[in-house]
Design an enzyme around this catalytic site. Structure first.
Site, mmCIF file in Angstrom:
data_model
loop_
_atom_site.group_PDB
_atom_site.id
_atom_site.type_symbol
_atom_site.label_atom_id
_atom_site.label_comp_id
_atom_site.label_asym_id
_atom_site.label_seq_id
_atom_site.Cartn_x
_atom_site.Cartn_y
_atom_site.Cartn_z
ATOM 1 N N LEU A 46 0.813 -1.216 0.000
ATOM 2 C CA LEU A 46 0.000 0.000 0.000
ATOM 3 C C LEU A 46 0.845 1.263 0.000
ATOM 4 O O LEU A 46 0.324 2.357 -0.045
ATOM 5 C CB LEU A 46 -0.909 0.007 1.228
ATOM 6 C CG LEU A 46 -2.114 -0.918 1.104
ATOM 7 C CD1 LEU A 46 -2.860 -0.996 2.408
ATOM 8 C CD2 LEU A 46 -3.039 -0.425 0.002
ATOM 9 N N ARG A 47 2.176 1.068 0.091
ATOM 10 C CA ARG A 47 3.014 2.247 0.147
ATOM 11 C C ARG A 47 2.879 3.059 -1.139
ATOM 12 O O ARG A 47 3.009 4.277 -1.131
ATOM 13 C CB ARG A 47 4.463 1.833 0.375
ATOM 14 C CG ARG A 47 5.282 2.935 0.971
ATOM 15 C CD ARG A 47 6.620 2.440 1.432
ATOM 16 N NE ARG A 47 6.554 1.841 2.747
ATOM 17 C CZ ARG A 47 7.248 0.786 3.120
ATOM 18 N NH1 ARG A 47 8.046 0.208 2.262
ATOM 19 N NH2 ARG A 47 7.151 0.314 4.326
ATOM 20 N N GLY A 48 2.617 2.358 -2.266
ATOM 21 C CA GLY A 48 2.458 3.029 -3.545
ATOM 22 C C GLY A 48 1.340 4.060 -3.497
ATOM 23 O O GLY A 48 1.517 5.217 -3.880
#
Lengths: 547, 334
Positions: free
Chosen positions: B272-274
């Site tokens: 989910l860092r994207g």
């Protein structure tokens, strides 16, 4: 156009130019130690500092002088080799590790007037000064073919006078454009090259005591650009051609016209001057191979001083990277305290440099063996069973060696990673037992999957190895069509991308297949024909190859 | 000491410059990775950025650049705690730096000569509240990479060795550069970089001529050149400061969030860092352009740098991942 100057004269000129303008960075000299090299390095002068590839930070940048500090009881620093601007001579430059290259590169970038003469004793393939450093040196000259009778230095030039003239020497207005076009035409990406060419032209003009004329530009361009060329310029790019699209637009006519009055040369003459110095294999080889050359020794270190299983400490001098084992040091110093206290002029613990003990560790980078197994019909079910047996054998040994194992099987129209990299024996046995056989031989697809696993492993810091078991009759191309010629071509192409990985190709066909020997050559691996492989022999062969 | 080449005078390389500015506006984006050819101004841009950043307030002489006297660690042994204005720290992490140099270690000199147990802070302490720059990041040794990953994740450096037990804050923007021909980056470290840009050499004559002219002017007539670009540097600095203030006022509506999520899903970016980085980058970009809301234009412009390095890689795919990203964005936005 006259013949280019012989290499020795060029090298001597390069040294003079460097003395005039240290901003040129330096010179990479390809030459073995010998009278020719010695004749040239005599020109460098007495103030030069000699480096060696294993220098540590303390020696470069200065640091705590431990023995003096201990003897005197207060801090004594030693000056580093880079403290003052100087000419740095680096012999055995081909062994420069990336860390040292990075530091020297940063030192040259800082523009404090350091010069680097890298004496590269490379033997060819894959060796050489790291690109990070050779990129920052203006000149690159090969003296390896120069006979001793040609090694005569020209009379020394008046460097001091040339230095004074340097600031006053103006650049012709058209020169930057001309150089930019040249670098494009020769496929030189780095803007540093163009800047070096300009600086060299200016240094040369001030050395000769005049303005920058056509001859200076030509000589400077040849000296700084020839060794960086990655392509020959197209002589006259025809319009509407593919090549024309990649080539720069033909030089605007004004630069040609302006050439007559401001001392610029027509492009053709410059191209010719550089082309005369190009390495002969440029056209066959395409881009220069040493663009990829990196320093050696980055991954193979097994004994170190950073991490891993501790080994007994050793006496030694603390340098960069070494950590002092305090307890062992104190233990070494303890027996001498009474004697030393009598002679010392200060109270407290008396420690001498010879007491220092350094920590050592041993570690081994994890290895991954990627078994790529042919499960096609031609490979026969019996042989598949042998391959399964070999993998199990090796996995059992992997427990002691801490090797990881990965299994890729290919059959029918594609390849499948049966077992992602693991050390789990149970899981492997289960997956292996379930491996079905039969169908065509998509060798290329199998290699591609293996290449993917190898790539992943390398990124995780493992040391991958390919072990291919097949009978070599590739008959399915990468896109799934049944076309023998294309299948073989695809397989070779992918194998080439694997060069650099340790590889072992085991031919388990009933008789040896020449195509497989070629495949092994393509990936620079070992080839082994085992027509009657059983699990035990296979395992022995692989473990012998693994060493 | 020569001043670094001015940031505003760097010719072209707009994406790299933008990425650096975005992290300056919002440091929580998490760093920039610049991968590309040699001699394209990667290091120059990082060093130039240092001169451009607004100064920070810190306790004088504090080894971890603390923002208030209460934050100064005990081991620093500072008696006077005055505030000073100091330039944002930009610390170089050289290849082959030892673990001791990076994390800090027992001060051997004081231990042996004075018999004191003292902590000698390392590069991570110095980089706190600033930038940590790693040139040739892809050649960094594995154990140093592990260390960086750990610290970049937690924002805290923990030293437990030789009888020392010390922890200090180490929050920094990680900037890496490298040449992909020489090696890949481990995916874990790749993921830590918020933005990633691909830098290529300029291909047209005009740009190259301009590069040569400016560099030559910089070296020949240093003072005049610095003066010439001072005003433009100041303008960028002001925009960064204004942008920082504007960040808080930029709300991300449902529509923006949906767009961000859809793009990341379509690209199959891991984790989910994207999404978070894309959102932050779009917000910082809107702040930089002084816009009042985040729109699709902002997202579209920052998608390549925020997501390019998070895609699963196909080893034989020769086309850059940048084009893949652009294609997907076009599909999602219709």
């Amino acid at each position: 156009m006259a013949d280019p100057a012989p290499p020795f004269a060029r090298a001597a000129l390069a040294l003079d130019l460097l003395a005039v303008d240290p901003g040129l960075g330096g010179l990479r000299l390809v030459a073995r130690a010998g009278p020719v090299r010695a004749a040239l390095t005599a020109r460098i002068g007495p103030g030069a500092r000699r480096l060696h590839p294993a220098l540590d930070d303390d020696a470069l940048f200065g640091g705590l002088d431990l023995s003096a500090t201990l003897a005197s009881g207060h801090r004594v620093d030693s000056a580093g080799l880079l403290a003052e601007p100087a000419v740095l001579v680096l012999p055995m430059a081909e062994r420069t590790p990336p860390g040292l290259a990075a530091r020297l590169g940063a030192c040259l970038d800082a523009g404090r007037g350091h010069l680097l003469i890298a004496l590269d004793e490379t033997a060819g393939d894959g060796e050489g000064l790291p690109a990070a450093l050779s990129e920052r040196l203006a000149f690159d000259i090969d003296l390896s073919e120069v006979p001793l009778r040609d090694a005569t230095l020209p009379p020394p030039a008046d460097i001091a006078a040339a230095k004074l003239r340097l600031a006053a020497t103006d650049l012709p207005d058209t020169l930057p454009r001309q150089i930019a076009e040249l670098t494009l035409a020769f496929g030189i990406d780095s803007p540093r090259a163009a800047l070096f060419a300009l600086r060299a032209a200016r240094a040369l003009a001030s050395l000769r005591g005049g303005e920058i004329g056509p001859d200076e530009v030509e000589t400077a361009a040849a000296l700084t650009l020839a060794h960086r060329a990655t392509q020959m310029p197209e002589p006259d790019p025809p319009p509407d051609d593919d090549a024309a699209a990649q080539q720069p637009p033909p030089p605007p006519s004004d630069s040609d016209n302006a050439g007559q009055d401001s001392g610029a040369l027509p492009r053709e003459l410059l191209v010719e001057a550089i082309a005369a110095l190009l390495p002969p294999d440029l056209l066959e080889g395409g881009a220069r191979a040493d663009r990829r050359a990196t320093g050696t020794g980055a991954g193979a270190m097994n004994k170190g001083n950073r991490r891993g299983r501790p080994l007994p400490s050793r006496p030694g001098r603390p340098g960069s990277g070494a950590r002092i084992d305090l307890v062992a040091t104190l233990r070494a110093a303890a027996p001498w305290q009474t004697i030393r206290a009598k002679t010392a002029h200060r109270p407290g613990l008396q420690i001498r440099g010879s007491d220092i003990r350094l920590r050592r560790y041993q570690h081994r980078s994890d290895r991954l063996i990627v078994f790529t197994v042919d499960a096609s019909g031609s490979s026969a079910l019996a042989r598949l069973a042998e391959a399964k047996g070999a993998v199990e054998h090796l996995l059992a040994r992997a427990y002691t060696r801490r090797d990881h194992v990965c299994l890729v099987a290919f059959r029918g129209t594609g390849a499948e990673v049966l077992l992602p990299p693991t050390r789990s024996l149970v899981q492997t046995k289960r997956r292996l037992a379930a491996l079905p056989g039969g169908g065509a031989t998509p060798l290329a697809a199998g290699l591609q999957s293996a290449a993917h696993e190898i790539d992943q492993a390398r990124r995780k810091g493992m040391q991958p190895m390919l072990c291919l078991l097949t009978d070599g009759r590739a008959n399915i191309a990468l896109d799934g069509t049944a076309d023998r010629a294309r299948a073989a071509g695809d397989a070779t192409r992918i194998a080439r991308t694997l060069a650099g990985t340790e590889a072992l190709v085991i031919d388990c066909g009933t008789r040896p297949t020449p195509a497989l020997r070629d495949l092994a050559a393509a990936c620079a691996g070992r080839y082994m024909a085992l027509p009657r492989a059983d699990a035990g022999r296979l395992s022995r062969a692989v473990s012998d190859a693994l060493g | 000491m020569k001043h670094p080449f001015p940031f505003s005078a760097i010719v072209g390389q707009d994406e790299m410059k933008l990425a650096m500015i975005l992290t300056a506006i919002d440091p929580s984006i998490g760093g920039v990775l610049a991968f590309g050819d040699r001699g394209t101004g990667k290091s120059t841009a990082v060093r130039a950025l240092a001169a451009l950043l607004p100064p920070i307030d810190m306790v004088a002489g504090c080894p971890v650049n603390s923002a208030s006297p209460d934050d100064v660690p005990d081991w620093a042994g500072l008696d006077r705690r005055e505030m000073v204005e100091a330039p944002t720290p930009v610390v170089d992490l050289p290849l082959g730096a030892t673990e001791d140099r990076v994390t800090g270690a027992l001060d051997i000199e004081r231990a042996l000569t004075l018999g004191e147990k003292a902590f000698e802070p390392g590069l991570l302490a110095r980089a706190n509240r600033g930038y940590l720059y790693v040139d040739e990041v892809n050649l960094l040794e594995d154990h140093i990479v592990d260390l960086l990953l750990d610290v970049a994740q937690s924002g805290e450096n923990v030293v437990e060795r030789e009888g020392l037990s010390i922890r200090h804050p180490a929050r920094f923007v990680l900037v890496g550069s490298g040449n992909p021909e020489e090696g890949e980056l481990r995916p874990q470290l790749l993921d830590r970089f918020g933005l990633s840009v691909e830098v290529t050499s300029p291909r047209d004559v005009e740009t190259r001529v301009e590069v040569i002219r400016r560099r030559d002017a910089y070296e020949r007539d240093h003072n005049a050149f610095m003066l010439r670009w001072q005003a433009e540097n100041a303008a960028i600095r002001d925009r960064i400061v204004t942008g920082r203030k504007a960040l808080a006022g930029l709300e991300a509506g449902d529509k923006v969030l949906t767009d961000v999520a859809r793009i990341c899903l379509a690209l199959g970016a891991d984790g989910l860092r994207g999404e978070l980085t894309l959102l932050k980058a779009a917000r910082a970009y809107a702040a930089w352009r002084d816009d009042t809301a985040i729109t699709r234009t902002h997202i579209r412009d920052v998608v390549p740098m925020a997501l390019r390095h998070r895609l699963r890689r196909d080893p034989l795919d020769e086309a850059g991942s940048g084009t893949r990203v652009a294609r997907v964005v076009d599909e999602v936005f219709g």
